[in-house]
Design a protein around this motif. Structure first.
Motif, PDB file in Angstrom:
ATOM      1  N   LEU A  18      39.739  73.511  24.307  1.00 25.95           N
ATOM      2  CA  LEU A  18      40.376  74.475  25.211  1.00 25.95           C
ATOM      3  C   LEU A  18      41.557  73.869  25.968  1.00 25.95           C
ATOM      4  CD1 LEU A  18      37.132  76.148  26.558  1.00 25.95           C
ATOM      5  CD2 LEU A  18      38.852  77.246  25.113  1.00 25.95           C
ATOM      6  N   ILE A  19      41.357  72.682  26.550  1.00 25.48           N
ATOM      7  CA  ILE A  19      42.443  72.119  27.358  1.00 25.48           C
ATOM      8  C   ILE A  19      43.590  71.613  26.477  1.00 25.48           C
ATOM      9  CG2 ILE A  19      40.941  71.567  29.290  1.00 25.48           C
ATOM     10  CD1 ILE A  19      40.905  68.683  28.438  1.00 25.48           C
ATOM     11  N   ASP A  20      43.273  71.141  25.261  1.00 21.86           N
ATOM     12  CA  ASP A  20      44.345  70.731  24.340  1.00 21.86           C
ATOM     13  C   ASP A  20      45.187  71.920  23.909  1.00 21.86           C
ATOM     14  OD1 ASP A  20      43.575  68.144  24.503  1.00 21.86           O
ATOM     15  OD2 ASP A  20      42.696  68.007  22.489  1.00 21.86           O
ATOM     16  N   SER A  21      44.548  73.068  23.750  1.00 21.27           N
ATOM     17  CA  SER A  21      45.293  74.273  23.355  1.00 21.27           C
ATOM     18  C   SER A  21      46.309  74.662  24.420  1.00 21.27           C
ATOM     19  CB  SER A  21      44.321  75.432  23.114  1.00 21.27           C
ATOM     20  OG  SER A  21      43.466  75.144  22.031  1.00 21.27           O
ATOM     21  N   GLY A  22      45.906  74.538  25.698  1.00 15.99           N
ATOM     22  CA  GLY A  22      46.850  74.836  26.778  1.00 15.99           C
ATOM     23  C   GLY A  22      48.018  73.877  26.791  1.00 15.99           C
ATOM     24  N   GLY A  23      47.742  72.566  26.603  1.00 15.22           N
ATOM     25  CA  GLY A  23      48.809  71.562  26.564  1.00 15.22           C
ATOM     26  C   GLY A  23      49.748  71.760  25.385  1.00 15.22           C
ATOM     27  N   ASN A  24      49.184  72.090  24.227  1.00 18.25           N
ATOM     28  CA  ASN A  24      50.017  72.304  23.039  1.00 18.25           C
ATOM     29  C   ASN A  24      50.929  73.513  23.210  1.00 18.25           C
ATOM     30  OD1 ASN A  24      48.797  70.139  21.790  1.00 18.25           O
ATOM     31  ND2 ASN A  24      47.289  71.378  20.690  1.00 18.25           N
ATOM     32  N   ALA A  25      50.378  74.592  23.772  1.00 18.83           N
ATOM     33  CA  ALA A  25      51.191  75.795  24.000  1.00 18.83           C
ATOM     34  C   ALA A  25      52.327  75.492  24.984  1.00 18.83           C
ATOM     35  CB  ALA A  25      50.316  76.924  24.529  1.00 18.83           C
ATOM     36  N   GLY A  26      52.002  74.717  26.035  1.00 17.22           N
ATOM     37  CA  GLY A  26      53.020  74.358  27.024  1.00 17.22           C
ATOM     38  C   GLY A  26      54.117  73.492  26.433  1.00 17.22           C
ATOM     39  N   SER A  27      53.739  72.528  25.598  1.00 14.01           N
ATOM     40  CA  SER A  27      54.736  71.648  24.968  1.00 14.01           C
ATOM     41  C   SER A  27      55.659  72.430  24.048  1.00 14.01           C
ATOM     42  CB  SER A  27      54.028  70.535  24.186  1.00 14.01           C
ATOM     43  OG  SER A  27      53.300  69.700  25.049  1.00 14.01           O
ATOM     44  N   GLN A  28      55.106  73.377  23.308  1.00 17.10           N
ATOM     45  CA  GLN A  28      55.929  74.222  22.443  1.00 17.10           C
ATOM     46  C   GLN A  28      56.972  74.982  23.253  1.00 17.10           C
ATOM     47  OE1 GLN A  28      53.383  76.864  20.208  1.00 17.10           O
ATOM     48  NE2 GLN A  28      53.490  75.565  18.377  1.00 17.10           N
ATOM     49  N   THR A  29      56.510  75.630  24.322  1.00 19.74           N
ATOM     50  CA  THR A  29      57.423  76.420  25.157  1.00 19.74           C
ATOM     51  C   THR A  29      58.479  75.537  25.804  1.00 19.74           C
ATOM     52  OG1 THR A  29      55.594  77.927  25.634  1.00 19.74           O
ATOM     53  CG2 THR A  29      57.536  78.095  27.041  1.00 19.74           C
ATOM     54  N   ALA A  30      58.070  74.366  26.313  1.00 21.28           N
ATOM     55  CA  ALA A  30      59.020  73.461  26.965  1.00 21.28           C
ATOM     56  C   ALA A  30      60.087  72.976  25.987  1.00 21.28           C
ATOM     57  CB  ALA A  30      58.279  72.263  27.562  1.00 21.28           C
ATOM     58  N   THR A  31      59.690  72.654  24.759  1.00 22.49           N
ATOM     59  CA  THR A  31      60.650  72.214  23.747  1.00 22.49           C
ATOM     60  C   THR A  31      61.712  73.286  23.515  1.00 22.49           C
ATOM     61  OG1 THR A  31      58.954  70.881  22.643  1.00 22.49           O
ATOM     62  CG2 THR A  31      60.900  71.419  21.364  1.00 22.49           C
ATOM     63  N   LEU A  32      61.271  74.537  23.391  1.00 24.73           N
ATOM     64  CA  LEU A  32      62.199  75.651  23.177  1.00 24.73           C
ATOM     65  C   LEU A  32      63.147  75.813  24.359  1.00 24.73           C
ATOM     66  CD1 LEU A  32      63.048  78.098  21.452  1.00 24.73           C
ATOM     67  CD2 LEU A  32      61.264  79.418  22.624  1.00 24.73           C
ATOM     68  N   VAL A  87      46.026  79.114  27.688  1.00 23.75           N
ATOM     69  CA  VAL A  87      47.272  79.253  26.911  1.00 23.75           C
ATOM     70  C   VAL A  87      48.349  79.905  27.777  1.00 23.75           C
ATOM     71  CG1 VAL A  87      48.351  80.424  24.938  1.00 23.75           C
ATOM     72  CG2 VAL A  87      46.171  79.256  24.653  1.00 23.75           C
ATOM     73  N   LEU A  88      47.960  80.914  28.554  1.00 22.11           N
ATOM     74  CA  LEU A  88      48.903  81.544  29.485  1.00 22.11           C
ATOM     75  C   LEU A  88      49.424  80.521  30.498  1.00 22.11           C
ATOM     76  CD1 LEU A  88      47.213  84.989  30.245  1.00 22.11           C
ATOM     77  CD2 LEU A  88      49.535  84.678  29.379  1.00 22.11           C
ATOM     78  N   MET A  89      48.513  79.750  31.085  1.00 22.05           N
ATOM     79  CA  MET A  89      48.895  78.766  32.093  1.00 22.05           C
ATOM     80  C   MET A  89      49.807  77.691  31.496  1.00 22.05           C
ATOM     81  SD  MET A  89      48.779  77.465  35.141  1.00 22.05           S
ATOM     82  CE  MET A  89      47.421  78.273  35.999  1.00 22.05           C
ATOM     83  N   GLY A  90      49.420  77.140  30.345  1.00 25.27           N
ATOM     84  CA  GLY A  90      50.228  76.102  29.701  1.00 25.27           C
ATOM     85  C   GLY A  90      51.617  76.594  29.356  1.00 25.27           C
ATOM     86  N   SER A  91      51.705  77.807  28.832  1.00 25.45           N
ATOM     87  CA  SER A  91      53.004  78.362  28.430  1.00 25.45           C
ATOM     88  C   SER A  91      53.916  78.589  29.631  1.00 25.45           C
ATOM     89  CB  SER A  91      52.797  79.681  27.671  1.00 25.45           C
ATOM     90  OG  SER A  91      52.064  79.471  26.484  1.00 25.45           O
ATOM     91  N   ILE A  92      53.364  79.084  30.722  1.00 23.37           N
ATOM     92  CA  ILE A  92      54.170  79.333  31.921  1.00 23.37           C
ATOM     93  C   ILE A  92      54.645  78.021  32.536  1.00 23.37           C
ATOM     94  CG2 ILE A  92      54.165  80.299  34.256  1.00 23.37           C
ATOM     95  CD1 ILE A  92      54.275  82.329  31.897  1.00 23.37           C
ATOM     96  N   VAL A  93      53.754  77.005  32.571  1.00 17.90           N
ATOM     97  CA  VAL A  93      54.164  75.685  33.064  1.00 17.90           C
ATOM     98  C   VAL A  93      55.272  75.118  32.181  1.00 17.90           C
ATOM     99  CG1 VAL A  93      53.423  73.282  33.360  1.00 17.90           C
ATOM    100  CG2 VAL A  93      51.978  75.143  34.196  1.00 17.90           C
TER     101      VAL A  93
END
Length: 446
Positions: free
Chosen positions: A321-335, A395-401
């Motif tokens: 669960l926590i890795d999924s949030g980090g991965n989603a956040g890294s994807q969004t940050a890269t973009l 995933v919502l939290m990671g993406s917004i961060v």
């Protein structure tokens, strides 16, 4: 490259200098620069001494700063060779080399330049570190608008030998103010008796000497130019920036951002040749900071000890669960970092993007929740609701961060690449633990 090296090494060992010089002069500058990565320091200097003047300039330009320094040090007893090299290479390449040296060493080398080249070098070094002024060259061809096409070609033949590029010719008035630029193709196709003024439309793109180098990258991308003129505040043509220089800067910027995003303090050109302490120093600060930051995750886990003891199955899904949030956040940050760097989005666009990112991350979270629920149905059906809700929220939290951090860093006048993957992951880890066990406590009535 091994074939070239195996052919040259015996000639060096047998001191067959004439044959070696003949072989070296047949090589492309790029091949010689690559060869220097394989040769010993002594052999590098021998080969460099045998290069002709044109090869010397081109090879020196392609070498890393460390290799350039080795060459200068190796030629220390040959002042004439150093003087000729520094006077012959393009002003922008010379400035980039001197700017990396200690001030005292740089000044000694500057004193060996001709008065004209010394004045140019001091002028370029006087501009801010990452400005266009440091990047530009003063070697270009300029003509007057009243010249005929035939006179223009005569001027090019006379003064164009040292020009950085002849693809673009610049048109200036009597005060050296830029009027327009002309592609050489337009001159070739024009009537020899036609005057330059008839060929121009006064629609040119230019840079200021004080502009940041990233501004040049954007303009080259947007206007598809091989060179851009550099103007003073009064509109006087003082230099040009060429596409190959911009490619070098863009490559350096990409490497720097990549290292920052990986939480490495500064770029290491070649980890094979870097010292162990240098590699250690460039990585330890961020990792140590993140160690202390992740203590919050441990503290959060400890506070939910009763929930974990009662529903042990929750622990199985925690890393996922926590890795999924980090991965989603890294994807969004890269973009976002790429979009900010390329100028596709501005800092004021954050509120337009956050709504879209919420929708996208919601869809992603629901899809991933379905997947983790399927796994939970076989492993621990009693926690399906908890893991499904947590997946959506993390995933919502990671993406917004991941979306907001680059904008925050940009607003604070910091490089958005500093919003690195480990930082985003650590934030996602802490928030993921809190979300997961808070939902579990509510779900199971603790």
């Amino acid at each position: 490259m091994n074939e070239i090296k195996s052919a040259l090494i015996p000639l060096i060992e047998n001191q067959e200098w004439k044959k070696l010089k003949s072989q070296v002069e047949k090589l492309e500058p790029y091949d010689v620069a690559e060869l220097f990565e394989e040769l010993s320091e002594r052999d590098k200097i021998i080969v460099f001494r045998l290069l002709n003047n044109e090869q010397t300039k081109d090879v020196f330009k392609m070498l890393s700063h460390e290799k350039q320094q080795e060459i200068i040090d190796g030629l220390a007893e040959n002042a004439n060779k150093i003087t000729r090299l520094l006077n012959d290479i393009e002003p922008d390449d010379r400035t980039a080399f001197l700017a990396e040296l200690p001030g005292e060493v740089a000044q000694k080398l500057i004193q060996q330049l001709s008065p004209e080249q010394r004045a140019i070098t001091n002028q370029l070094l006087g501009y801010p570190k990452d400005s266009i002024g440091r990047l530009m060259t003063t070697e270009y061809v300029a003509v007057r608008p009243e010249f005929t096409v035939e006179e223009t070609f005569q001027h090019i033949r006379k003064f164009g030998h040292d020009s950085e590029t002849l693809n673009v010719i610049y048109v200036v008035d009597e005060n050296w103010k830029l009027i327009d630029d002309l592609r050489i193709k337009e001159l070739i196709l024009a009537d020899p008796n036609q005057i330059v003024d008839d060929l121009i439309n006064h629609n040119f793109k230019a840079l200021k000497a004080t502009d940041d180098q990233e501004e040049a990258i954007k303009k080259f991308k947007n206007y598809d130019r091989v060179a851009l003129p550099v103007l003073s505040e009064e509109g006087v043509l003082i230099g040009i920036v060429t596409f190959d220089d911009i490619m070098d800067i863009a490559d350096n910027e990409s490497s720097e951002d990549f290292h920052k995003f990986g939480a490495i303090r500064s770029a290491i050109s070649n980890p094979l040749k870097a010292r162990v302490f240098e590699l250690y120093k460039n990585r330890v600060v961020w990792l140590l900071a993140l160690v202390f930051m992740n203590l919050f995750s441990g503290a959060a886990l400890e506070s939910f000890e009763n929930v974990i003891q009662s529903v042990v199955a929750l622990v199985f899904f925690l890393p996922l669960l926590i890795d999924s949030g980090g991965n989603a956040g890294s994807q969004t940050a890269t973009l976002m970092i790429r979009s900010l760097a390329m100028g596709d989005v501005k800092i004021s666009d954050w509120y337009k993007l956050i709504g879209k990112e919420l929708v996208v991350s919601l869809f992603l979270g629901v899809t991933m929740a379905a997947g983790v629920s399927l796994v939970a149905s076989f492993r621990a059906p009693e926690v399906i609701g908890v893991v499904a809700i947590t997946m959506v929220l993390t995933v919502l939290m990671g993406s917004i961060v991941g979306l907001l951090l680059p904008f925050i860093f940009t607003k604070l006048k910091l490089d958005p690449a500093t919003a690195s993957a480990p930082l985003i992951t650590s934030i996602a880890d802490i928030s993921g633990v809190l979300i997961y066990f808070s939902i579990a406590s509510w779900w199971f009535g603790f």
